[in-house]
Design a protein around this motif. Structure first.
Motif, mmCIF file in Angstrom:
data_model
loop_
_atom_site.group_PDB
_atom_site.id
_atom_site.type_symbol
_atom_site.label_atom_id
_atom_site.label_comp_id
_atom_site.label_asym_id
_atom_site.label_seq_id
_atom_site.Cartn_x
_atom_site.Cartn_y
_atom_site.Cartn_z
ATOM 1 N N ARG B 14 0.818 -1.216 0.000
ATOM 2 C CA ARG B 14 0.000 0.000 0.000
ATOM 3 C C ARG B 14 0.846 1.257 0.000
ATOM 4 O O ARG B 14 0.557 2.221 -0.689
ATOM 5 C CB ARG B 14 -0.914 0.002 1.230
ATOM 6 C CG ARG B 14 -1.936 -1.129 1.180
ATOM 7 C CD ARG B 14 -3.015 -0.929 2.199
ATOM 8 N NE ARG B 14 -2.481 -1.027 3.553
ATOM 9 C CZ ARG B 14 -3.225 -0.889 4.644
ATOM 10 N NH1 ARG B 14 -4.511 -0.612 4.534
ATOM 11 N NH2 ARG B 14 -2.699 -1.007 5.834
ATOM 12 N N GLY B 15 1.902 1.240 0.814
ATOM 13 C CA GLY B 15 2.711 2.455 0.943
ATOM 14 C C GLY B 15 4.169 2.094 1.181
ATOM 15 O O GLY B 15 4.521 0.928 1.363
ATOM 16 N N THR B 16 4.997 3.117 1.206
ATOM 17 C CA THR B 16 6.438 2.905 1.351
ATOM 18 C C THR B 16 6.788 2.256 2.689
ATOM 19 O O THR B 16 7.652 1.401 2.764
ATOM 20 C CB THR B 16 7.169 4.260 1.253
ATOM 21 O OG1 THR B 16 6.721 4.896 0.067
ATOM 22 C CG2 THR B 16 8.654 4.073 1.194
ATOM 23 N N HIS B 17 6.097 2.687 3.751
ATOM 24 C CA HIS B 17 6.388 2.106 5.063
ATOM 25 C C HIS B 17 6.174 0.600 5.039
ATOM 26 O O HIS B 17 6.965 -0.165 5.597
ATOM 27 C CB HIS B 17 5.505 2.747 6.138
ATOM 28 C CG HIS B 17 5.672 2.111 7.483
ATOM 29 N ND1 HIS B 17 6.675 2.469 8.344
ATOM 30 C CD2 HIS B 17 4.991 1.106 8.087
ATOM 31 C CE1 HIS B 17 6.600 1.727 9.435
ATOM 32 N NE2 HIS B 17 5.588 0.885 9.302
ATOM 33 N N GLN B 18 5.097 0.173 4.352
ATOM 34 C CA GLN B 18 4.777 -1.247 4.309
ATOM 35 C C GLN B 18 5.829 -2.019 3.503
ATOM 36 O O GLN B 18 6.156 -3.160 3.844
ATOM 37 C CB GLN B 18 3.368 -1.438 3.726
ATOM 38 C CG GLN B 18 2.219 -1.076 4.690
ATOM 39 C CD GLN B 18 2.066 0.414 4.964
ATOM 40 O OE1 GLN B 18 2.527 1.266 4.200
ATOM 41 N NE2 GLN B 18 1.415 0.753 6.077
ATOM 42 N N MET B 20 9.018 -1.183 3.286
ATOM 43 C CA MET B 20 10.208 -1.232 4.147
ATOM 44 C C MET B 20 10.034 -2.283 5.243
ATOM 45 O O MET B 20 10.959 -3.004 5.594
ATOM 46 C CB MET B 20 10.430 0.131 4.817
ATOM 47 C CG MET B 20 10.786 1.248 3.853
ATOM 48 S SD MET B 20 12.494 1.123 3.343
ATOM 49 C CE MET B 20 12.329 1.281 1.605
ATOM 50 N N SER B 21 8.821 -2.336 5.756
ATOM 51 C CA SER B 21 8.531 -3.271 6.829
ATOM 52 C C SER B 21 8.573 -4.711 6.292
ATOM 53 O O SER B 21 9.097 -5.616 6.953
ATOM 54 C CB SER B 21 7.161 -2.921 7.406
ATOM 55 O OG SER B 21 6.920 -3.690 8.525
ATOM 56 N N GLU B 23 10.337 -5.695 3.742
ATOM 57 C CA GLU B 23 11.748 -5.975 3.495
ATOM 58 C C GLU B 23 12.443 -6.433 4.775
ATOM 59 O O GLU B 23 13.156 -7.437 4.802
ATOM 60 C CB GLU B 23 12.455 -4.723 2.947
ATOM 61 C CG GLU B 23 13.938 -4.948 2.689
ATOM 62 C CD GLU B 23 14.703 -3.651 2.444
ATOM 63 O OE1 GLU B 23 14.382 -2.623 3.077
ATOM 64 O OE2 GLU B 23 15.620 -3.663 1.624
ATOM 65 N N CYS B 46 3.854 3.668 -5.078
ATOM 66 C CA CYS B 46 4.666 4.093 -3.957
ATOM 67 C C CYS B 46 6.115 4.048 -4.385
ATOM 68 O O CYS B 46 7.008 4.343 -3.632
ATOM 69 C CB CYS B 46 4.442 3.232 -2.736
ATOM 70 S SG CYS B 46 5.157 1.623 -2.917
ATOM 71 N N LEU B 48 8.191 1.707 -4.902
ATOM 72 C CA LEU B 48 8.964 0.507 -4.653
ATOM 73 C C LEU B 48 8.089 -0.737 -4.549
ATOM 74 O O LEU B 48 6.960 -0.668 -4.073
ATOM 75 C CB LEU B 48 9.745 0.653 -3.343
ATOM 76 C CG LEU B 48 10.851 1.698 -3.346
ATOM 77 C CD1 LEU B 48 11.403 1.854 -1.937
ATOM 78 C CD2 LEU B 48 11.957 1.307 -4.307
#
Ligand SMILES: Cc1ncc(COP(=O)(O)O)c(C=O)c1O
Lengths: 364, 88
Positions: B14-18, B20-21, B23, B46, B48
């Protein structure tokens, strides 16, 4: 921390807006800082920490994002203007506000807060520790009272984040606001709002998030829901470094050190006859803040002399919290405030006490 | 018929934080993965996405489900530019 900010400035990619290396690097800086916040505050889900430019922005987002016309809010007489002014604004929008008076030491009675909560109360907004008296409020009992009434609790941790242990798993407040640049030792222009899962906050700012760009509706998932526009990734990279330091050191250790210094200060100042110290006597009920007055002397003058003659930097006046000073009887002149930090030494405390003795003696 | 298993799977979040999380969790569990720019063909933005290889799909699903990070969509690379959306 300063080096990291400088390095981040040199590459500053826009996080989450692209797939190139610099953008990934910035996205990772934000992610790492968020994860460290979650670890430091004992939260399971780091996505609930939304970055803001300071505590003021976080408090505005919380207050204006929760309250609606017809709601009732409860707060205390020792709040910072960054809580009082948004609440007064919401009054104009049809919200009613009850201000619970604190005692002469700046501490509120949780029972008085509980008694002020009504059926329509949607928000209880309380400072974790006063920036004037240092008094740590009974957050646990206030949370219990708010929960029982179905109201949300907003805790303003501007004076405690990073220096008084606070675990969200132990004290599951609904909203927690703090600046990055005080106890969290980060750069200015950083801060955060934590929003517990399920707490419905309407965004104050809407816009680009790098996600769901095909839609003209604000995303409803965190942190994107409350984080629009290019963030201060440079500052947050720096905050990430200071958070790592705090995690290594432990907030418990910071607190122990600051408490020792506080005790030396309170004891030393108590021995100077014409100095009045405000706030709780018990150091365990006080954050790392001491307000005082030299009898018959303008606080601004005391501050000026401490700096000019002795090189000690303090803050004098109302500290953006006029109601706190009305509460403790120091309005409108205010007080002088000293706040030892994790890098303050016993020697510096001794130097400060010697300087204060001299200034106070000149008045007798 | 007789098609061999497609080698690459692209996970969109959904978003960049997700991202990164995801990963962090995949790396910690030892699932080989790469961060890639979202392929043009796949609608999301997003920036990525995460690419894993097909045999790791089950393990990735387990790791991400446990961490409560559910991809917005999952795509299998059929050939050059062709993707097929599949359930997580
Ligand atoms: C209790 C309290 N709340 C809020 C704030 C506002 O913080 P900021 O300057 O980061 O907006 C302060 C800052 O002095 C404060 O002491």
């Amino acid at each position: 921390m300063a080096e990291t900010v400088a390095r981040a400035l040199g590459r500053a990619g826009n996080p989450g807006r692209s797939g190139h290396a610099l953008s990934i690097r910035s996205a990772r800086d934000l992610f790492v800082a968020r994860e460290r916040l979650a670890e430091l505050f004992g939260a399971r889900d780091s996505s609930r920490f939304v970055f803001t430019g300071n505590a003021t922005e976080a408090l505005n987002q919380a207050i204006k994002g929760i309250l609606r016309p017809g709601d009732h809010a409860v707060t205390t007489s020792v709040e910072h203007n960054s809580v009082m002014r948004p609440l007064r604004r919401m009054e104009e929008a049809g919200v009613t506000v009850t201000v619970v008076p604190a005692g002469p030491d700046g501490a509120v009675d949780a029972k008085a807060v509980a008694a002020a909560i009504r059926r329509r109360t949607r928000l209880v907004a309380v400072v974790h520790a006063s920036n004037v008296t240092g008094a740590i409020q009974p957050a646990r009992q206030i949370l219990r009272a708010a929960r029982k009434a179905g109201a949300y609790l907003l805790l303003d941790a501007a004076q405690t984040a990073g220096s008084v242990p606070l675990s969200l798993s132990d004290l599951p407040v609904d909203l927690l606001a703090a600046p990055g640049h005080k106890g969290l030792l980060g750069p200015q222009g950083t801060g955060f709002l934590y929003v517990r899962e399920g707490v419905p906050v309407v965004p104050l700012i809407e816009g680009g998030t790098g996600s769901r760009s095909e839609s003209d509706r604000q995303p409803d998932f965190f942190p994107d829901a409350l984080e629009s526009g290019t963030p201060n990734s440079v500052g947050i990279a720096g905050l990430g470094v200071s958070l790592a330091w705090l995690l290594r050191k432990g907030i418990g250790a910071v607190r122990r050190k600051e408490r020792e210094l506080l005790e030396e200060l309170v004891e030393g100042m108590g021995r100077i006859g014409n100095v009045t110290v405000y706030g709780p006597r018990d150091p365990s009920r006080r954050a790392s803040v001491i307000s005082f007055l030299v009898d018959g002397m303008d606080p601004a003058e005391v501050g000026r002399r401490l700096e000019k003659e002795f090189g000690v930097l303090v803050r004098s006046g109302l500290h953006c919290s006029p109601d706190s000073h009305r509460t403790i009887g120091t309005f409108p002149e205010g007080t002088v405030r000293v706040s030892p930090g994790p890098f303050t030494t016993g020697k510096e405390i001794a130097r400060f006490l010697a300087a204060l003795r001299k200034i106070a003696a000149s008045r007798r | 018929m007789g098609r061999t298993a497609p080698p690459e799977v692209v996970l969109i979040f959904r978003g960049t934080h997700q991202v990164m999380s995801a990963e962090k969790n995949l790396k910690r569990a030892g699932v080989p993965m790469r961060l890639i720019p979202v392929p043009r063909r796949l609608t999301s933005d997003c920036g990525l996405a995460i690419r894993i290889s097909h045999p790791d799909r089950d393990l990735a699903r387990k790791v991400l489900s446990r961490a409560r990070i559910i991809p917005r969509s999952v795509h299998i690379l059929l050939d050059q530019e062709e993707y097929e959306e599949v359930p997580f």
